[in-house]
Design a protein around this motif. Structure first.
Motif, PDB file in Angstrom:
ATOM      1  N   GLU A   1       0.842  -1.206   0.000  1.00 11.60           N
ATOM      2  CA  GLU A   1       0.000   0.000   0.000  1.00 11.60           C
ATOM      3  C   GLU A   1       0.877   1.256   0.000  1.00 11.60           C
ATOM      4  O   GLU A   1       0.578   2.244   0.672  1.00 11.60           O
ATOM      5  CB  GLU A   1      -0.937   0.006   1.212  1.00 11.60           C
ATOM      6  CG  GLU A   1      -1.873  -1.187   1.299  1.00 11.60           C
ATOM      7  CD  GLU A   1      -2.762  -1.125   2.536  1.00 11.60           C
ATOM      8  OE1 GLU A   1      -3.692  -0.296   2.557  1.00 11.60           O
ATOM      9  OE2 GLU A   1      -2.498  -1.893   3.479  1.00 11.60           O
ATOM     10  N   GLY A   2       1.929   1.200  -0.785  1.00 10.94           N
ATOM     11  CA  GLY A   2       2.986   2.196  -0.707  1.00 10.94           C
ATOM     12  C   GLY A   2       2.564   3.646  -0.881  1.00 10.94           C
ATOM     13  O   GLY A   2       3.012   4.515  -0.129  1.00 10.94           O
ATOM     14  N   LYS A   3       1.722   3.937  -1.868  1.00 12.38           N
ATOM     15  CA  LYS A   3       1.344   5.332  -2.099  1.00 12.38           C
ATOM     16  C   LYS A   3       0.553   5.891  -0.924  1.00 12.38           C
ATOM     17  O   LYS A   3       0.806   7.006  -0.468  1.00 12.38           O
ATOM     18  CB  LYS A   3       0.549   5.443  -3.406  1.00 12.38           C
ATOM     19  CG  LYS A   3       1.389   5.217  -4.656  1.00 12.38           C
ATOM     20  CD  LYS A   3       0.585   5.478  -5.924  1.00 12.38           C
ATOM     21  CE  LYS A   3       1.460   5.280  -7.157  1.00 12.38           C
ATOM     22  NZ  LYS A   3       0.713   5.558  -8.427  1.00 12.38           N
ATOM     23  N   ALA A   4      -0.389   5.111  -0.443  1.00 10.00           N
ATOM     24  CA  ALA A   4      -1.179   5.559   0.704  1.00 10.00           C
ATOM     25  C   ALA A   4      -0.310   5.636   1.957  1.00 10.00           C
ATOM     26  O   ALA A   4      -0.470   6.543   2.786  1.00 10.00           O
ATOM     27  CB  ALA A   4      -2.349   4.609   0.931  1.00 10.00           C
ATOM     28  N   TYR A   5       0.608   4.691   2.087  1.00  9.97           N
ATOM     29  CA  TYR A   5       1.498   4.689   3.253  1.00  9.97           C
ATOM     30  C   TYR A   5       2.359   5.949   3.281  1.00  9.97           C
ATOM     31  O   TYR A   5       2.473   6.619   4.315  1.00  9.97           O
ATOM     32  CB  TYR A   5       2.385   3.444   3.216  1.00  9.97           C
ATOM     33  CG  TYR A   5       3.397   3.380   4.333  1.00  9.97           C
ATOM     34  CD1 TYR A   5       3.006   3.103   5.631  1.00  9.97           C
ATOM     35  CD2 TYR A   5       4.750   3.597   4.073  1.00  9.97           C
ATOM     36  CE1 TYR A   5       3.938   3.040   6.660  1.00  9.97           C
ATOM     37  CE2 TYR A   5       5.690   3.545   5.095  1.00  9.97           C
ATOM     38  CZ  TYR A   5       5.280   3.253   6.390  1.00  9.97           C
ATOM     39  OH  TYR A   5       6.209   3.201   7.400  1.00  9.97           O
ATOM     40  N   TYR A   6       2.955   6.313   2.153  1.00 11.84           N
ATOM     41  CA  TYR A   6       3.809   7.501   2.118  1.00 11.84           C
ATOM     42  C   TYR A   6       2.994   8.761   2.374  1.00 11.84           C
ATOM     43  O   TYR A   6       3.435   9.666   3.096  1.00 11.84           O
ATOM     44  CB  TYR A   6       4.531   7.585   0.768  1.00 11.84           C
ATOM     45  CG  TYR A   6       5.544   8.725   0.697  1.00 11.84           C
ATOM     46  CD1 TYR A   6       6.481   8.901   1.698  1.00 11.84           C
ATOM     47  CD2 TYR A   6       5.549   9.607  -0.383  1.00 11.84           C
ATOM     48  CE1 TYR A   6       7.410   9.932   1.632  1.00 11.84           C
ATOM     49  CE2 TYR A   6       6.476  10.631  -0.459  1.00 11.84           C
ATOM     50  CZ  TYR A   6       7.408  10.791   0.552  1.00 11.84           C
ATOM     51  OH  TYR A   6       8.321  11.813   0.488  1.00 11.84           O
ATOM     52  N   ARG A   7       1.794   8.811   1.817  1.00 14.65           N
ATOM     53  CA  ARG A   7       0.939   9.983   2.062  1.00 14.65           C
ATOM     54  C   ARG A   7       0.599  10.082   3.562  1.00 14.65           C
ATOM     55  O   ARG A   7       0.531  11.183   4.119  1.00 14.65           O
ATOM     56  CB  ARG A   7      -0.342   9.869   1.233  1.00 14.65           C
ATOM     57  CG  ARG A   7      -1.210  11.132   1.219  1.00 14.65           C
ATOM     58  CD  ARG A   7      -0.541  12.285   0.471  1.00 14.65           C
ATOM     59  NE  ARG A   7      -1.400  13.447   0.404  1.00 14.65           N
ATOM     60  CZ  ARG A   7      -2.040  13.848  -0.692  1.00 14.65           C
ATOM     61  NH1 ARG A   7      -1.915  13.167  -1.833  1.00 14.65           N
ATOM     62  NH2 ARG A   7      -2.782  14.939  -0.675  1.00 14.65           N
ATOM     63  N   SER A   8       0.424   8.937   4.220  1.00 17.17           N
ATOM     64  CA  SER A   8       0.140   8.959   5.657  1.00 17.17           C
ATOM     65  C   SER A   8       1.346   9.464   6.433  1.00 17.17           C
ATOM     66  O   SER A   8       1.196  10.139   7.467  1.00 17.17           O
ATOM     67  CB  SER A   8      -0.259   7.559   6.145  1.00 17.17           C
ATOM     68  OG  SER A   8       0.866   6.713   6.326  1.00 17.17           O
ATOM     69  N   LYS A   9       2.544   9.159   5.963  1.00 18.98           N
ATOM     70  CA  LYS A   9       3.759   9.634   6.633  1.00 18.98           C
ATOM     71  C   LYS A   9       3.930  11.139   6.439  1.00 18.98           C
ATOM     72  O   LYS A   9       4.421  11.834   7.341  1.00 18.98           O
ATOM     73  CB  LYS A   9       4.980   8.880   6.108  1.00 18.98           C
ATOM     74  CG  LYS A   9       5.049   7.440   6.589  1.00 18.98           C
ATOM     75  CD  LYS A   9       5.102   7.395   8.101  1.00 18.98           C
ATOM     76  CE  LYS A   9       4.839   6.039   8.665  1.00 18.98           C
ATOM     77  NZ  LYS A   9       4.738   6.051  10.139  1.00 18.98           N
ATOM     78  N   ILE A  10       3.531  11.644   5.287  1.00 13.14           N
ATOM     79  CA  ILE A  10       3.567  13.096   5.079  1.00 13.14           C
ATOM     80  C   ILE A  10       2.626  13.772   6.071  1.00 13.14           C
ATOM     81  O   ILE A  10       2.998  14.756   6.724  1.00 13.14           O
ATOM     82  CB  ILE A  10       3.190  13.452   3.628  1.00 13.14           C
ATOM     83  CG1 ILE A  10       4.281  12.961   2.666  1.00 13.14           C
ATOM     84  CG2 ILE A  10       2.989  14.964   3.484  1.00 13.14           C
ATOM     85  CD1 ILE A  10       3.951  13.164   1.193  1.00 13.14           C
TER      86      ILE A  10
END
Length: 602
Positions: free
Chosen positions: A281-290
């Motif tokens: 779920e990489g794209k959503a995961y990175y957006r959550s980290k932002i």
């Protein structure tokens, strides 16, 4: 960057991002307010419900670290990071999130509206990290659970009870490490690991514990090496003997198992890709980290473009300074000159430490001109411990401490020392964090929590504030500050480049080399940190922009009534908050005609 405290590990996935200071304080409900006509305003039902939620949850969060009351020798405990404990955290924070959704925010008092914004941000970060199972990747190129533990045991003990508490904790290390290994195996199974390229040498601290064995040279013996004389001599000897026994029986075998796992199982199975986008779920995961680290909902592309624009502004100023010192050549050549000319580098660790101390004391002489309210606590200046220094940043600060990295002196330039010291000591981390902790008007969940966007943004703002304070005595010192500003602005480009645009490690290193005066060693360690810790590097410059924008807004609105001390007091008294709250606090400062929270001290 602030030093990560061991207690942060109890907060599961956000342990590397939101580290609360050790405290037993309980959040007190907000007192009833009083209007100008003297009428007492009672808390609304919404206030009462909200205060009940955060008080109960905070007490529960603190209980994760509560000692065993039935054992008088129990000391600070290691957290339960097992699967059942992780499921319990997920359930608890899911429940809290649902309860918060039922609160009528419009009915909250002004103080509780701010508390709600801060608390909801905390719960969101904790909950999302549990949902993505960040605990299955419990370390990065900068911070690890074993290094945090080794740093913690360097602290001296004050009495026999504390010494026995350390013994209790050390006996629990096998359980704690074994749980971490189980979690990491689950991460391997779903492709959720640290990138393999960032793992080289990161197990050195584990190896040192194994090689030292059950001896006085073992870092885990440190608390027992110089026990206070208030403990009877016979008891001291008994405690020291028991410590060596526990180190041999429990600590060393646990580290040996962890070392074997890291070398034989984890590293070979670690992913070869770099990008957060390549994780499950990489794209959503990175957006959550932002969202977690910036406290704003920004897209990677938006941040990337902002970084490029800010870098252009900073490079223009750097070029001006280069011309001022009459260097004939390109900016890239000037960077190389700064990296290689011996005049810019210390010859001994003491040179670096003494210069850091001089800079810190120089700020003390200027503090009252820029701050009305000062923290009570002070800080020490110490070198970074040898076992973590090769992978550590140039310095790190927080309550009571400013660590200066004396490893590889040819990578520790003098010209960066002023900016580094303002960031890590005072008025940066070793100043801001105690101010929050000492502010008893804030509930405990605000006093004892650190948000990277606010804390790192403030510390980076302090580097720029050094110009106002005349801290940069030479053009090279000023260039060092600009290089540090470029370093943080470039993170907006590099972090998003790596995790959203498929940049290689070399591309990221080249970008830093072309745009900052950082040493090659620092460039390598920094890029590995960004690769293994998605989003955290974005918090610094995004946070600084929030402070700069807020100050510009106040200066424009208040004109001659603008008071720099009142502004700083206002943005510091709110503690570590989401960036939007800074703007709200400045709106209130403007409405108050520029009068800060401590008018008698301004």
């Amino acid at each position: 960057m602030y030093p990560i405290r061991l207690k942060a590990l109890a907060l599961a996935a956000t342990a590397l991002a939101m580290a609360p200071a050790a405290t037993d304080a309980v959040a007190a409900p907000a007192a009833a307010g009083t209007q100008a006509d003297g009428e007492v305003v009672r808390p609304s039902k919404a206030d009462t419900a909200f205060e009940k939620i955060y008080t109960e949850e905070w007490d529960w969060r603190q209980s994760l670290w509560a000692p065993d009351e039935d054992n008088p020798q129990a000391g600070p405990a290691l957290p339960d990071v097992g699967r059942q404990a992780q499921a319990a955290k997920l359930a608890r924070w899911s429940e809290v999130k649902a309860r918060l959704a039922r609160i009528d925010k419009a009915a909250l008092s002004p103080a509780n509206r701010i508390n709600f914004a801060v608390y909801e941000n905390q719960i969101d970060a904790l909950l999302i990290s549990q949902q993505y199972r960040d605990y299955e990747k419990p370390f990065n190129a900068d911070t690890s659970f074993w290094a945090n533990l080794a740093s913690w045991v360097r602290e001296p003990v004050k009495d026999e009870k504390a010494a026995r508490g350390f013994l209790t904790m050390m006996r629990d290390i096998p359980r704690y490490y074994d749980q971490q290994i189980v979690n990491m195996r689950a991460g391997i199974a779903r492709g959720f690991t640290a990138p393999r390229v960032t793992l080289a040498g990161r197990d050195a601290g584990i190896e040192q514990v194994v090689e030292a064995g059950a001896s006085a040279d073992n870092v885990f013996y440190t608390p027992f090496a110089d026990l206070p004389e208030t403990i009877p001599e016979a008891t001291r000897k008994q405690l020291q003997a028991e410590a060596l026994e526990v180190i041999g029986k429990d600590v060393v075998p646990a580290h040996a198992r962890l070392l074997a796992f890291m070398r034989d199982e984890y590293t070979p199975a670690a992913r070869t890709s770099l990008a957060a986008y390549e994780l499950p779920e990489g794209k959503a995961y990175y957006r959550s980290k932002i969202r977690e680290f910036v406290t704003l909902d920004k897209s990677p592309e938006e941040i990337h473009q902002l970084g490029l624009a800010e870098m252009a502004k900073i490079r223009a100023r750097m070029d001006q300074v280069m011309r001022e010192v009459e260097f004939e050549g390109t900016l890239g050549e000037f960077f190389e000159h700064l990296r290689t000319d011996p005049q810019f580098y210390p010859k001994t660790p003491e040179e670096l430490l003494y210069r850091a101390a001089w800079i810190a004391k120089s700020f003390d002489g200027k503090a009252s001109q820029f701050f009305g309210h000062l923290p009570r606590s002070r800080f020490a200046i110490k070198p970074v411990p040898d076992d973590i220094a090769p992978f550590y940043t140039g310095g790190r600060g927080g309550p009571g401490i400013y660590l200066v990295n004396t490893y590889d002196l040819p990578s520790r330039p003098f010209y960066s020392q002023v900016a580094l010291t303002l960031h890590e000591s005072a008025p940066g981390h070793a100043f801001q964090m105690p101010l929050a902790a000492e502010n008893e008007n804030l509930p405990a969940f605000r006093r004892d929590t650190y948000l990277s966007a606010y804390g790192e943004g403030w510390a980076l703002y302090c580097e720029a504030l050094g110009e106002d304070m005349d801290m940069y005595e030479t053009p090279y010192d000023l260039f060092g500050m600009l290089s540090y500003q470029a370093w943080r602005a470039s993170r907006l480009v590099v972090d998003t480049g790596i995790h959203a645009k498929g940049w290689t490690r070399k591309q990221a290193q080249d970008y830093l080399r072309d745009n900052t005066a950082l040493s090659n060693h620092e460039i390598e360690t920094e890029v590995d940190r960004y690769i293994s810790w998605p989003g955290q590097a974005l918090s610094y410059y995004m946070g600084e922009l929030a402070f700069l924008d807020a100050r510009a807004k106040a200066e424009k609105a208040l004109g001659a009534k603008f008071n720099i001390r009142a502004f700083h007091d206002a943005v510091l008294e709110i503690g570590s908050v989401p960036l939007a709250v800074i703007d709200e606090r400045v709106d209130q400062l403007i409405a108050d005609d520029g009068v800060g929270p401590y008018p008698d001290e301004e």
